[in-house]
Write an enzyme that holds these catalytic residues in place. Structure first.
Site, PDB file in Angstrom:
ATOM      1  N   HIS A  52       0.818  -1.224   0.000  1.00 26.70           N
ATOM      2  CA  HIS A  52       0.000   0.000   0.000  1.00 26.70           C
ATOM      3  C   HIS A  52       0.850   1.272   0.000  1.00 26.70           C
ATOM      4  O   HIS A  52       0.305   2.363  -0.212  1.00 26.70           O
ATOM      5  CB  HIS A  52      -0.916   0.046   1.224  1.00 26.70           C
ATOM      6  CG  HIS A  52      -1.998  -0.978   1.227  1.00 26.70           C
ATOM      7  ND1 HIS A  52      -2.841  -1.179   0.159  1.00 26.70           N
ATOM      8  CD2 HIS A  52      -2.381  -1.873   2.181  1.00 26.70           C
ATOM      9  CE1 HIS A  52      -3.699  -2.148   0.445  1.00 26.70           C
ATOM     10  NE2 HIS A  52      -3.437  -2.586   1.665  1.00 26.70           N
ATOM     11  N   ASP A  61      -3.597 -10.290  -2.074  1.00 22.38           N
ATOM     12  CA  ASP A  61      -4.051  -9.722  -0.811  1.00 22.38           C
ATOM     13  C   ASP A  61      -5.495  -9.239  -0.990  1.00 22.38           C
ATOM     14  O   ASP A  61      -5.869  -8.773  -2.060  1.00 22.38           O
ATOM     15  CB  ASP A  61      -3.140  -8.547  -0.441  1.00 22.38           C
ATOM     16  CG  ASP A  61      -3.378  -7.997   0.953  1.00 22.38           C
ATOM     17  OD1 ASP A  61      -4.427  -7.355   1.147  1.00 22.38           O
ATOM     18  OD2 ASP A  61      -2.518  -8.177   1.828  1.00 22.38           O
ATOM     19  N   HIS A  91      -6.887  -6.694  -0.028  1.00 23.14           N
ATOM     20  CA  HIS A  91      -6.940  -5.245  -0.261  1.00 23.14           C
ATOM     21  C   HIS A  91      -6.188  -4.914  -1.550  1.00 23.14           C
ATOM     22  O   HIS A  91      -5.188  -5.552  -1.886  1.00 23.14           O
ATOM     23  CB  HIS A  91      -6.318  -4.498   0.916  1.00 23.14           C
ATOM     24  CG  HIS A  91      -6.906  -4.887   2.232  1.00 23.14           C
ATOM     25  ND1 HIS A  91      -6.286  -5.780   3.084  1.00 23.14           N
ATOM     26  CD2 HIS A  91      -8.075  -4.527   2.825  1.00 23.14           C
ATOM     27  CE1 HIS A  91      -7.047  -5.942   4.165  1.00 23.14           C
ATOM     28  NE2 HIS A  91      -8.136  -5.197   4.024  1.00 23.14           N
ATOM     29  N   ASP A  96      -5.235 -12.299   3.864  1.00 25.45           N
ATOM     30  CA  ASP A  96      -6.439 -11.742   4.448  1.00 25.45           C
ATOM     31  C   ASP A  96      -7.683 -12.002   3.611  1.00 25.45           C
ATOM     32  O   ASP A  96      -8.781 -11.563   3.974  1.00 25.45           O
ATOM     33  CB  ASP A  96      -6.276 -10.245   4.730  1.00 25.45           C
ATOM     34  CG  ASP A  96      -5.421  -9.526   3.723  1.00 25.45           C
ATOM     35  OD1 ASP A  96      -5.208 -10.070   2.621  1.00 25.45           O
ATOM     36  OD2 ASP A  96      -4.943  -8.419   4.020  1.00 25.45           O
TER      37      ASP A  96
END
Length: 371
Positions: A148, A185, A187, A270
């Site tokens: 990120h 991931d 996200h 996740d």
């Protein structure tokens, strides 16, 4: 010892360090700053998930079948391949005053910048091992995560862009012109996307829960230079059927067409069925399956060269089984540890591909392959 008598058909390197677990995310409550209405607790991105993964790899005996690499500290000139000096200086100032919020939802402690330098250095050590043939593939069990982090902003628990910096190192040192990134991931891999959006030599693919984090990020309309960015936003509740369909319809054809010289996996867990920061439903076997598909393509196009960087995953009880499955697959271990959660997750309602999931995947496919 489950893997005591195992054999491994691949030379897999593992980068791990106790210092990674000393990155201090302070006493936030999950991902919220404590206040008069938010009781202090533990941050979601704490050492436990990664440390327990390392513990499980050691407990099963697989540890002895991997080669082990020590991370090296990344200096400013290395970090500046992605981040301006002002970003490094900002992180240093936060750490020097004892820690605090270093960006957007990204707490840091007094030693966090130095540990982040080791995370970047661990990725670079892994890249060198794979590029020189010392290892066929490598796994970097690092903290803090990186996918990120924007060039000028720490975000989403990420201080420095670990995988992106490793890719820039490979481009500069080894002259590769086709590097692929597959980020599963839960996200969106917004930081990696931002770094390479104008670089047609890096294909970035992100499979993520639609509009989870960052908000309004990861849409199918962001295609990058040379159509080299592919976002696959999946509906909440996506499980094995949706992810395998996305791989078969988008990821595998895109990698085949790109013919990468190296594949990088920003690997978060996740999207698992028991993670507190996503509502997808994958099991360890799904992560094993996705790894296997990538390995087949790596064997076809780039001599098996894969580097995995550990990203998210916030279930301390389940991340270890997912990570072990990926390491077993990477190393070609002759034995695999039975996942004690496997039957439970497999029987979740909605694991099969649904109509809305199929439609979302088709939209992402059409956005990329029809342009």
């Amino acid at each position: 010892m489950f893997h005591e008598n195992t054999t491994c058909s691949r030379r897999t390197a593992l980068v791990a360090s106790e210092l990674y677990y000393w990155h201090d995310t302070q006493n936030w409550c999950g991902s919220m700053v404590p206040s008069l209405t938010v009781q202090p607790a533990e941050h979601f991105e704490n050492p436990e998930t990664k440390r327990r993964l390392q513990n499980l790899v050691q407990a099963t005996g697989l540890w002895e079948h991997l080669s082990h690499l020590r991370p090296k500290r990344a200096a400013d000139e290395v970090i500046r391949m992605v981040h301006p000096q002002s970003h490094i200086d900002h992180l240093a100032s936060v750490c020097e005053r004892g820690g605090g919020d270093a960006g957007e939802l990204t707490p840091a402690g007094p030693a966090s910048l130095e540990i982040a330098r080791l995370a970047v250095g661990g990725v670079i050590v892994a890249m060198d091992a794979v590029m020189t043939g010392a290892a066929e593939n490598a796994y970097v069990l690092c903290r803090p995560p990186g996918h990120h982090a924007l060039p000028d902003l720490a975000m989403g628990f990420c201080l420095l862009a670990n995988a992106a910096l490793g890719i820039r190192h490979v481009q500069k040192t080894y002259g590769l012109t086709r590097i692929a990134v597959v980020d599963w991931d839960v996200h969106h891999g917004n930081g990696t996307e931002a770094v390479f959006l104008d670089d047609p030599g890096v294909l970035t693919i992100s499979l993520h829960q639609d509009n989870l984090f960052p908000l309004d990020s990861g849409g199918i309309g962001v295609k990058g230079a040379g159509n080299s960015n592919i976002n696959v936003p999946l509906p909440p509740g996506s499980g094995s059927g949706a992810y395998r369909e996305a791989f078969e319809q988008i990821v595998i054809p895109a990698l085949d067409a790109f013919a990468p010289e190296l594949i990088v996996l920003p690997c978060g867990y996740d999207a698992s069925a028991v993670d507190p920061l996503g509502v997808c439903m994958l099991s360890s076997e799904d992560f094993r399956w996705m790894t296997r598909q990538v390995m087949t393509l790596a064997d076809k196009h780039c001599q098996g060269r894969i580097v995995v960087t550990h990203e998210g995953g916030y279930s301390p009880v389940y991340v270890p089984y997912c990570g072990l499955a990926v390491l077993e697959e990477l190393s070609g271990a002759s034995d695999t540890l039975p996942d004690p959660y496997a039957d439970f997750i497999a029987n979740y309602g909605g694991q099969a591909l649904s109509n809305d999931q199929a439609a979302a995947i088709k939209r992402a496919k059409d956005a990329h392959f029809s342009s």
